[in-house]
Scaffold this active site. Structure first.
Site, PDB file in Angstrom:
ATOM      1  N   SER A 209       0.859  -1.185   0.000  1.00 30.80           N
ATOM      2  CA  SER A 209       0.000   0.000   0.000  1.00 30.80           C
ATOM      3  C   SER A 209       0.893   1.231   0.000  1.00 30.80           C
ATOM      4  CB  SER A 209      -0.855  -0.009   1.273  1.00 30.80           C
ATOM      5  OG  SER A 209      -1.538   1.216   1.439  1.00 30.80           O
TER       6      SER A 209
ATOM      7  N   TYR B 281      -2.525  -1.620  10.334  1.00 32.01           N
ATOM      8  CA  TYR B 281      -2.453  -1.724   8.871  1.00 32.01           C
ATOM      9  C   TYR B 281      -1.114  -1.191   8.371  1.00 32.01           C
ATOM     10  CZ  TYR B 281      -4.101  -1.180   4.009  1.00 32.01           C
ATOM     11  OH  TYR B 281      -4.267  -1.262   2.644  1.00 32.01           O
TER      12      TYR B 281
HETATM   13  P1  NAD Z   1     -11.517  -6.173  -0.307  1.00 34.46           P
HETATM   14  O1  NAD Z   1     -12.124  -6.150   1.044  1.00 34.46           O
HETATM   15  O2  NAD Z   1     -12.351  -5.898  -1.502  1.00 34.46           O
HETATM   16  O3  NAD Z   1     -10.779  -7.543  -0.561  1.00 34.46           O
HETATM   17  C1  NAD Z   1     -10.076  -8.178   0.459  1.00 34.46           C
HETATM   18  C2  NAD Z   1     -10.020  -9.618   0.082  1.00 34.46           C
HETATM   19  O4  NAD Z   1      -9.352 -10.334   1.124  1.00 34.46           O
HETATM   20  C3  NAD Z   1     -11.409 -10.229  -0.067  1.00 34.46           C
HETATM   21  O5  NAD Z   1     -11.393 -11.135  -1.145  1.00 34.46           O
HETATM   22  C4  NAD Z   1     -11.598 -10.953   1.258  1.00 34.46           C
HETATM   23  O6  NAD Z   1     -12.505 -12.036   1.136  1.00 34.46           O
HETATM   24  C5  NAD Z   1     -10.199 -11.419   1.508  1.00 34.46           C
HETATM   25  N1  NAD Z   1      -9.936 -11.757   2.886  1.00 34.46           N
HETATM   26  C6  NAD Z   1     -10.182 -11.055   4.001  1.00 34.46           C
HETATM   27  N2  NAD Z   1      -9.836 -11.748   5.089  1.00 34.46           N
HETATM   28  C7  NAD Z   1      -9.347 -12.939   4.638  1.00 34.46           C
HETATM   29  C8  NAD Z   1      -8.843 -14.080   5.291  1.00 34.46           C
HETATM   30  N3  NAD Z   1      -8.788 -14.175   6.617  1.00 34.46           N
HETATM   31  N4  NAD Z   1      -8.448 -15.118   4.509  1.00 34.46           N
HETATM   32  C9  NAD Z   1      -8.527 -15.071   3.157  1.00 34.46           C
HETATM   33  N5  NAD Z   1      -9.004 -13.991   2.500  1.00 34.46           N
HETATM   34  C10 NAD Z   1      -9.410 -12.948   3.241  1.00 34.46           C
HETATM   35  O7  NAD Z   1     -10.275  -5.153  -0.240  1.00 34.46           O
HETATM   36  P2  NAD Z   1      -9.283  -4.585  -1.357  1.00 34.46           P
HETATM   37  O8  NAD Z   1      -9.351  -3.120  -1.286  1.00 34.46           O
HETATM   38  O9  NAD Z   1      -9.455  -5.277  -2.633  1.00 34.46           O
HETATM   39  O10 NAD Z   1      -7.876  -4.974  -0.709  1.00 34.46           O
HETATM   40  C11 NAD Z   1      -7.030  -5.961  -1.226  1.00 34.46           C
HETATM   41  C12 NAD Z   1      -5.608  -5.672  -0.794  1.00 34.46           C
HETATM   42  O11 NAD Z   1      -5.190  -4.424  -1.349  1.00 34.46           O
HETATM   43  C13 NAD Z   1      -5.439  -5.547   0.710  1.00 34.46           C
HETATM   44  O12 NAD Z   1      -4.222  -6.150   1.109  1.00 34.46           O
HETATM   45  C14 NAD Z   1      -5.384  -4.060   0.920  1.00 34.46           C
HETATM   46  O13 NAD Z   1      -4.673  -3.711   2.068  1.00 34.46           O
HETATM   47  C15 NAD Z   1      -4.653  -3.620  -0.337  1.00 34.46           C
HETATM   48  N6  NAD Z   1      -4.834  -2.211  -0.670  1.00 34.46           N
HETATM   49  C16 NAD Z   1      -6.063  -1.731  -0.978  1.00 34.46           C
HETATM   50  C17 NAD Z   1      -6.173  -0.399  -1.312  1.00 34.46           C
HETATM   51  C18 NAD Z   1      -7.479   0.184  -1.693  1.00 34.46           C
HETATM   52  O14 NAD Z   1      -7.567   1.408  -1.830  1.00 34.46           O
HETATM   53  N7  NAD Z   1      -8.521  -0.592  -1.890  1.00 34.46           N
HETATM   54  C19 NAD Z   1      -5.058   0.438  -1.314  1.00 34.46           C
HETATM   55  C20 NAD Z   1      -3.828  -0.092  -0.992  1.00 34.46           C
HETATM   56  C21 NAD Z   1      -3.729  -1.429  -0.685  1.00 34.46           C
END
Ligand code: NAD
Length: 257
Positions: free
Chosen positions: A139, A152
């Site tokens: 991130s 986080y």
């Molecule tokens: P999201 O909530 O849409 O997806 C998260 C995914 O992780 C889902 O598929 C969920 O089912 C899965 N998950 C959660 N807990 C779990 C567990 N215990 N075991 C297996 N799977 C699990 O969120 P997102 O925004 O798509 O985030 C995905 C990644 O990207 C994360 O690591 C997040 O920190 C990172 N990220 C997101 C953003 C953003 O702006 N959305 C920015 C930077 C980084």
């Protein structure tokens, strides 16, 4: 850019960025393993939809990334792992002195320790084939901080450090390890933060999106899940053979400030 014949595991890929990454890898020809902790008919249907849409093998394997044994079992059950994308992640927002210990532990387990366990299980498989890609979805918060997101941010900084260490341990072996650092991407995880941020800042939805969430993203535009997927595919290409132990920001200029 052919990834056919490669097997990609994407943790946490039944929604958001993980799903976008799985789709782009499948579009490039990779067989994909879709994962989350649930085991619902719609999870398996999602994998079937990806298989049909992109003409690849796609399977859904349930495994809880909060559990180290589950993480390792996911790699074993996949029956191969050329590309490992550690994407599963959760968020919780509170000041340090009010941060629930169980939330701290859960975030560190899912957002950081899972990448250690899956990588530990995948590396022998990659070494045996003389090729591998480990791509950790960190991130902008792996490079910078904001208040109220201690677990986080600690986990994401940890993921960047883990990526560098794995890169050094695999250098010259046909294996690379990097971290992608997205800024804000509009996904369910970000959507879920909006009510908390509205409460913390006392703002309405539109104002919190413009003035708080995208305030540090100079483009004032969310990145897309497809762009994170495209960056992942690039890191799997021959052009990226010598890119290892580094971060790639996809953040609309956030970390240039
Ligand atoms: P999201 O909530 O849409 O997806 C998260 C995914 O992780 C889902 O598929 C969920 O089912 C899965 N998950 C959660 N807990 C779990 C567990 N215990 N075991 C297996 N799977 C699990 O969120 P997102 O925004 O798509 O985030 C995905 C990644 O990207 C994360 O690591 C997040 O920190 C990172 N990220 C997101 C953003 C953003 O702006 N959305 C920015 C930077 C980084």
């Amino acid at each position: 850019m052919g990834l056919s014949g490669k097997t990609a595991i994407v943790t946490g890929s039944n929604s958001g960025i993980g799903l976008g990454v799985a789709e782009e890898l499948a579009r490039a020809g990779a067989d994909v393993v879709v994962n989350s902790f649930t085991d619902r008919p719609e999870d398996h249907a999602l994998a079937a939809r990806i298989a049909a849409q992109f003409g690849v093998q796609a399977r859904y394997i349930a495994a809880d990334m909060a559990n180290g044994a589950d993480c390792r079992a996911l790699v074993e059950r996949a029956g191969g792992c050329d590309i490992l994308v550690n994407n599963a992640g959760i968020q919780f927002v509170a000041p340090v002195d009010e941060f629930p210990t169980e939330k701290w532990d859960q975030i560190l387990a899912i957002n950081l320790s899972s990448a250690f366990h899956t990588s530990a299980a995948a590396l022998p498989v990659m070494r045996a084939r003389g090729w591998g890609r480990i791509i950790n979805i960190a991130s902008a918060h792996g490079l910078t901080a904001s208040p109220f997101k201690s677990a986080y941010i600690a986990a994401k900084h940890g993921v960047v450090g883990l990526s560098k260490t794995i890169a050094l341990e695999t250098a010259g072996q046909g294996i690379t390890c990097n971290a992608i650092c997205p800024g804000y991407v509009l996904t369910p995880l970000v959507e879920a933060q909006i009510p908390d941020q509205m409460k913390v800042h006392g703002m309405d939805r539109e104002t919190v999106i413009r003035e708080v969430m995208l305030q540090r993203q100079p483009s004032r535009q969310f990145a897309t899940t497809g762009q994170i997927g495209g960056t992942t595919v690039f890191l799997c290409s021959d052009a990226a053979d010598q890119i290892t132990g580094t971060t790639i920001s996809v953040d609309g200029g956030w970390t240039a400030l």
